[in-house]
Design a protein around this motif. Structure first.
Motif, PDB file in Angstrom:
ATOM      1  N   GLU A 121      41.216  55.637 111.947  1.00 59.66           N
ATOM      2  CA  GLU A 121      40.839  54.548 111.462  1.00 59.66           C
ATOM      3  C   GLU A 121      39.731  54.270 112.849  1.00 59.66           C
ATOM      4  N   ASP A 122      38.516  54.048 112.426  1.00 53.93           N
ATOM      5  CA  ASP A 122      37.202  53.399 113.021  1.00 53.93           C
ATOM      6  C   ASP A 122      37.064  52.082 112.825  1.00 53.93           C
ATOM      7  N   PRO A 123      36.961  51.461 113.859  1.00 55.65           N
ATOM      8  CA  PRO A 123      37.616  49.649 113.448  1.00 55.65           C
ATOM      9  C   PRO A 123      35.425  49.377 113.353  1.00 55.65           C
ATOM     10  N   ASP A 124      34.409  51.030 114.562  1.00 53.57           N
ATOM     11  CA  ASP A 124      33.409  50.161 114.158  1.00 53.57           C
ATOM     12  C   ASP A 124      32.638  51.512 113.090  1.00 53.57           C
ATOM     13  N   SER A 125      33.705  51.740 112.416  1.00 52.64           N
ATOM     14  CA  SER A 125      33.045  52.038 111.613  1.00 52.64           C
ATOM     15  C   SER A 125      33.922  52.773 109.884  1.00 52.64           C
ATOM     16  N   PRO A 126      33.658  51.262 109.413  1.00 51.38           N
ATOM     17  CA  PRO A 126      35.025  51.221 108.265  1.00 51.38           C
ATOM     18  C   PRO A 126      34.576  51.945 107.502  1.00 51.38           C
ATOM     19  N   LEU A 127      35.370  52.631 106.595  1.00 52.31           N
ATOM     20  CA  LEU A 127      34.804  52.863 104.665  1.00 52.31           C
ATOM     21  C   LEU A 127      33.837  52.459 103.753  1.00 52.31           C
ATOM     22  N   PRO A 128      33.059  53.164 103.600  1.00 49.02           N
ATOM     23  CA  PRO A 128      31.843  52.231 102.517  1.00 49.02           C
ATOM     24  C   PRO A 128      32.536  51.942 101.476  1.00 49.02           C
ATOM     25  N   ILE A 129      31.812  51.116 101.161  1.00 54.09           N
ATOM     26  CA  ILE A 129      31.980  49.857  99.624  1.00 54.09           C
ATOM     27  C   ILE A 129      32.463  50.980  99.052  1.00 54.09           C
ATOM     28  N   GLY A 130      33.574  50.747  98.162  1.00 55.30           N
ATOM     29  CA  GLY A 130      33.880  51.558  97.062  1.00 55.30           C
ATOM     30  C   GLY A 130      34.648  52.475  96.891  1.00 55.30           C
ATOM     31  N   VAL A 131      34.752  52.738  98.076  1.00 56.60           N
ATOM     32  CA  VAL A 131      36.014  53.508  98.443  1.00 56.60           C
ATOM     33  C   VAL A 131      37.010  53.425  99.346  1.00 56.60           C
ATOM     34  N   GLY A 132      38.514  54.407  98.474  1.00 53.57           N
ATOM     35  CA  GLY A 132      40.087  53.283  98.873  1.00 53.57           C
ATOM     36  C   GLY A 132      40.064  53.965 100.027  1.00 53.57           C
ATOM     37  N   ARG A 133      39.365  55.245  99.524  1.00 56.89           N
ATOM     38  CA  ARG A 133      40.951  56.071 100.411  1.00 56.89           C
ATOM     39  C   ARG A 133      39.891  57.616 100.659  1.00 56.89           C
ATOM     40  N   THR A 134      40.192  58.385 102.393  1.00 54.68           N
ATOM     41  CA  THR A 134      39.967  59.307 102.164  1.00 54.68           C
ATOM     42  C   THR A 134      40.697  60.511 103.018  1.00 54.68           C
ATOM     43  N   MET A 135      40.818  61.703 102.616  1.00 55.69           N
ATOM     44  CA  MET A 135      42.430  62.245 103.648  1.00 55.69           C
ATOM     45  C   MET A 135      41.036  63.485 104.165  1.00 55.69           C
ATOM     46  N   GLN A 136      41.753  63.875 104.857  1.00 60.03           N
ATOM     47  CA  GLN A 136      41.211  65.425 105.330  1.00 60.03           C
ATOM     48  C   GLN A 136      42.004  66.601 105.256  1.00 60.03           C
ATOM     49  N   VAL A 137      42.038  67.201 104.081  1.00 60.04           N
ATOM     50  CA  VAL A 137      42.360  68.809 103.872  1.00 60.04           C
ATOM     51  C   VAL A 137      41.983  69.845 104.846  1.00 60.04           C
ATOM     52  N   GLN A 138      43.072  69.848 105.716  1.00 62.59           N
ATOM     53  CA  GLN A 138      42.676  71.072 106.870  1.00 62.59           C
ATOM     54  C   GLN A 138      42.995  72.160 106.107  1.00 62.59           C
ATOM     55  N   ARG A 139      44.207  71.996 105.190  1.00 56.03           N
ATOM     56  CA  ARG A 139      44.501  74.317 104.619  1.00 56.03           C
ATOM     57  C   ARG A 139      44.727  73.867 103.533  1.00 56.03           C
ATOM     58  N   LEU A 140      43.743  74.616 102.602  1.00 55.12           N
ATOM     59  CA  LEU A 140      44.636  74.882 101.513  1.00 55.12           C
ATOM     60  C   LEU A 140      44.549  75.974 100.319  1.00 55.12           C
ATOM     61  N   ARG A 141      45.520  76.178  99.439  1.00 59.01           N
ATOM     62  CA  ARG A 141      45.490  77.615  98.777  1.00 59.01           C
ATOM     63  C   ARG A 141      44.890  77.189  97.347  1.00 59.01           C
ATOM     64  N   GLU A 142      43.881  77.769  95.995  1.00 65.23           N
ATOM     65  CA  GLU A 142      43.667  77.871  95.487  1.00 65.23           C
ATOM     66  C   GLU A 142      43.800  79.019  94.795  1.00 65.23           C
ATOM     67  N   VAL A 143      44.211  79.092  93.448  1.00 63.49           N
ATOM     68  CA  VAL A 143      45.135  80.014  92.640  1.00 63.49           C
ATOM     69  C   VAL A 143      43.999  79.972  91.475  1.00 63.49           C
ATOM     70  N   ARG A 144      43.251  80.825  90.927  1.00 65.50           N
ATOM     71  CA  ARG A 144      42.466  80.696  89.603  1.00 65.50           C
ATOM     72  C   ARG A 144      42.802  81.819  88.478  1.00 65.50           C
ATOM     73  N   ALA A 145      43.116  81.786  87.352  1.00 61.42           N
ATOM     74  CA  ALA A 145      43.901  83.074  86.627  1.00 61.42           C
ATOM     75  C   ALA A 145      42.520  82.595  85.868  1.00 61.42           C
ATOM     76  N   LEU A 146      42.339  83.814  85.004  1.00 58.17           N
ATOM     77  CA  LEU A 146      41.963  84.257  83.720  1.00 58.17           C
ATOM     78  C   LEU A 146      43.284  84.265  82.188  1.00 58.17           C
ATOM     79  N   GLU A 147      42.486  82.942  81.660  1.00 57.78           N
ATOM     80  CA  GLU A 147      43.457  82.845  80.784  1.00 57.78           C
ATOM     81  C   GLU A 147      43.228  83.632  79.702  1.00 57.78           C
TER      82      GLU A 147
END
Length: 592
Positions: free
Chosen positions: A333-359
């Protein structure tokens, strides 16, 4: 092979045209199986396989078949099946005049996924002779271009019986039906003898390279705990063997002895008991009730898989192993720069993996929630138990909206009226497409699920992707959106979508910091507040396919197709910054 040239699609290679064959002809040995238990359960398959790639000269990977079968010669003008030209083996050449052959520019397809050569014989004779002509006598066709105009009027098909007809009007929605030409149910990608009898759909003429000739139905899932954890990844190669032991009801002591000798434990801190419990957890997932791929909602953004991901993205991961595929943390959290009005939460996803399939895939009309189950084309003659898929790794930023502010905004009359313009157009389009497969009572029940909340989050995703492509150094085509929208969800994940190490450079995840999210959101809103196509862009009554956009064009919020979940529809800048007649109706400009 998953998004552009998958099973049933046509691809031009050199001077010939081919169609990608069904999965039952692919040379897959199972050694590179892709693991994603949640998506496997959702689609009812036993696993995924990457499209096989074979080194020349064997070429024994993905098989193709010649299609369309009709070719023409620019020199002698003959129009007939390729095998009748007497072309030398390995070449596409007219046997009579030794000139190159050209595959037919036109094919016919129906909404049920069937595909066939353009019926040149029937087109010529049924247009010129109401009683039709017998095919018992010899009829040699030839293709001519008068060159007088660039329209189809200049493309003329002639028969040796002296009849001829231009292709003018061939692309009409009911042009073939009016001549009594019906769909034969052909499925050339599955080989000869794979026809489906009794298709009642109206065939349509398409250009061979038309985007309407093949629409993929892709399904995807993020790897989330516990399935993203190192332990689950280690047991995957041994899972079937260990599951068999459990099915045979051997004692835990026996199972753990097998685990000790399986190669799972060396180099790790896991105990045999932890491995055994992980196997049981995956087994319980397989035995659980199979979720409906579409859930009770019409959009995938509200599916059960998305709800599970939403929870993990919202609260993040407390501890992470180096081998895990999912790491999500809240920025400091940054007291000098709070979240913008209208945004509830922000998360940093440092690693993710997505599997995409052709159905599966559809033709003529893009897949839509109301009719897609009736229109899925087969990807193999018989069930294979697996689907082709790819896995991509990267990073991203997840944000949610302020639920109280969102509720106050989306219930405003002016917001509902504007959102309902797209909703009504979508309802009309869904009902029109369902006319071929549903009764009148069922059609009346079809309603679009589009809401102001969905339009807001979708347009916000496009605005941020355009903004971050400038700030983070990625081209827009390398970023993707993933929407989480329902009565309980209002989330957006923007992430890199590359299958190599370029997806982990850190440029996107840094945008999740409080200060940067404030700056980039402010810049994005300034950027979309004006479009070079304004005022027509903002003031249009309808835009996009079937009128499913309002204030949206390629000069403001539209993205490369690979970045958008729904093919650049359901977009409206006014949801973000207000309309020209009412600036206050925008979510980020509203005083609510």
């Amino acid at each position: 092979m998953i998004t552009t040239y998958g099973v049933g699609s046509m691809v031009a290679i050199g001077d010939q045209s081919y169609i990608i064959s069904g999965l039952d002809t692919w040379n897959v040995d199972g050694s590179e199986a892709i693991y994603e238990p949640r998506l496997e359960r959702w689609l009812g398959v036993q696993g995924f396989q990457p499209p096989p790639a074979a080194n020349p000269p064997s070429g024994d990977g993905v098989r193709v078949r010649l299609f369309p079968e009709f070719y023409s010669c620019a020199n002698c003008h003959d129009l007939k099946q390729f095998r009748k030209f007497g072309s030398p083996r390995g070449k596409s050449q007219c046997g009579a005049c030794e000139k190159p052959l050209t595959p037919s520019r036109f094919v016919i397809a129906c909404e049920n996924g069937h595909l066939d050569d353009f019926p040149y014989f029937d087109w010529v004779h049924k247009r010129t002779d109401a009683a039709g002509s017998s095919q018992t006598s010899r009829h040699d066709l030839s293709l001519h271009s008068t060159g007088r105009t660039a329209s189809l009027r200049s493309v003329v098909i002639r028969c040796s019986c002296q009849k001829e007809a231009s292709l003018e009007g061939a692309f009409g929605r009911r042009a073939l039906q009016n001549l009594g030409i019906k769909c034969q149910g052909n499925r050339p990608w599955l080989g000869r003898g794979a026809e489906q009898a009794g298709c009642e759909a109206t065939p349509r003429t398409l250009q061979r390279g038309s985007s309407a000739a093949w629409f993929p139905i892709n399904r995807s899932a993020l790897s989330i705990p516990p399935w993203s954890e190192t332990l689950q990844k280690r047991i995957h190669p041994h899972y079937k063997m260990l599951k068999t032991l459990l099915e045979q009801q051997v004692g835990d002591d026996v199972a753990m002895e097998v685990i000790k000798g399986s190669g799972i434990l060396p180099g790790s801190n896991f105990t045999p008991q932890e491995v055994l419990e992980a196997v049981r957890r995956r087994w319980r997932l397989e035995e659980s009730e199979q979720p409906d791929p579409h859930g009770h909602e019409m959009f995938e953004s509200a599916s059960r898989l998305r709800r599970e991901e939403y929870e993990k993205l919202t609260y993040g991961t407390a501890t992470v192993d180096r081998g895990d595929d999912f790491e999500c943390t809240k920025p400091p959290e940054d007291p000098d720069s709070p979240l913008p009005i209208g945004v509830g939460r922000t998360m940093q996803v440092q690693r993710l993996r997505e599997v995409r399939a052709l159905e599966s895939f559809t033709r003529v009309e893009a897949p839509d929630p109301a009719t897609v189950e009736h229109r899925k084309a087969a990807v193999a003659r018989a069930a294979t138990g697996w689907l082709p898929a790819i896995e991509v790794s990267g990073e991203g930023v997840f944000l949610t909206l302020d639920m109280q502010r969102l509720h106050d905004w989306e219930t405003r009359e002016e917001v509902l009226l504007r959102a309902n313009r797209i909703r009504d157009n979508h309802t009309a389009a869904l009902r029109r497409r369902a006319m071929a497969t549903a009764g009148s009572d069922e059609i009346k029940k079809i309603e679009s699920p589009v809401s102001a909340r969905y339009l807001l989050l979708h347009t916000l995703g496009h605005a941020l992707i355009n903004e971050w492509s400038l700030e983070a150094g990625y081209p827009a085509a390398s970023l993707r959106e993933r929407l989480y929208v329902s009565g309980e969800m209002a989330g957006l994940l923007i992430y890199t979508a590359t299958s190599d190490s370029a997806g982990s450079l850190g440029g996107v995840v840094a945008q999740g910091e409080y200060k940067r999210i404030r700056e980039s959101l402010k810049s994005a809103m300034n950027r979309v507040s004006w479009c070079s196509q304004d005022p027509p862009c903002m003031e249009t009554d309808t835009g996009g396919v079937d009128g499913l956009n309002l204030a949206a064009c390629y000069a403001c919020v539209l993205l490369p197709e690979t970045s958008c979940e729904v093919n650049n529809i359901f977009l409206d800048r006014a949801m973000l910054i207000g309309a020209s007649e009412d600036d206050s109706m925008g979510y980020f400009t509203s005083g609510a």
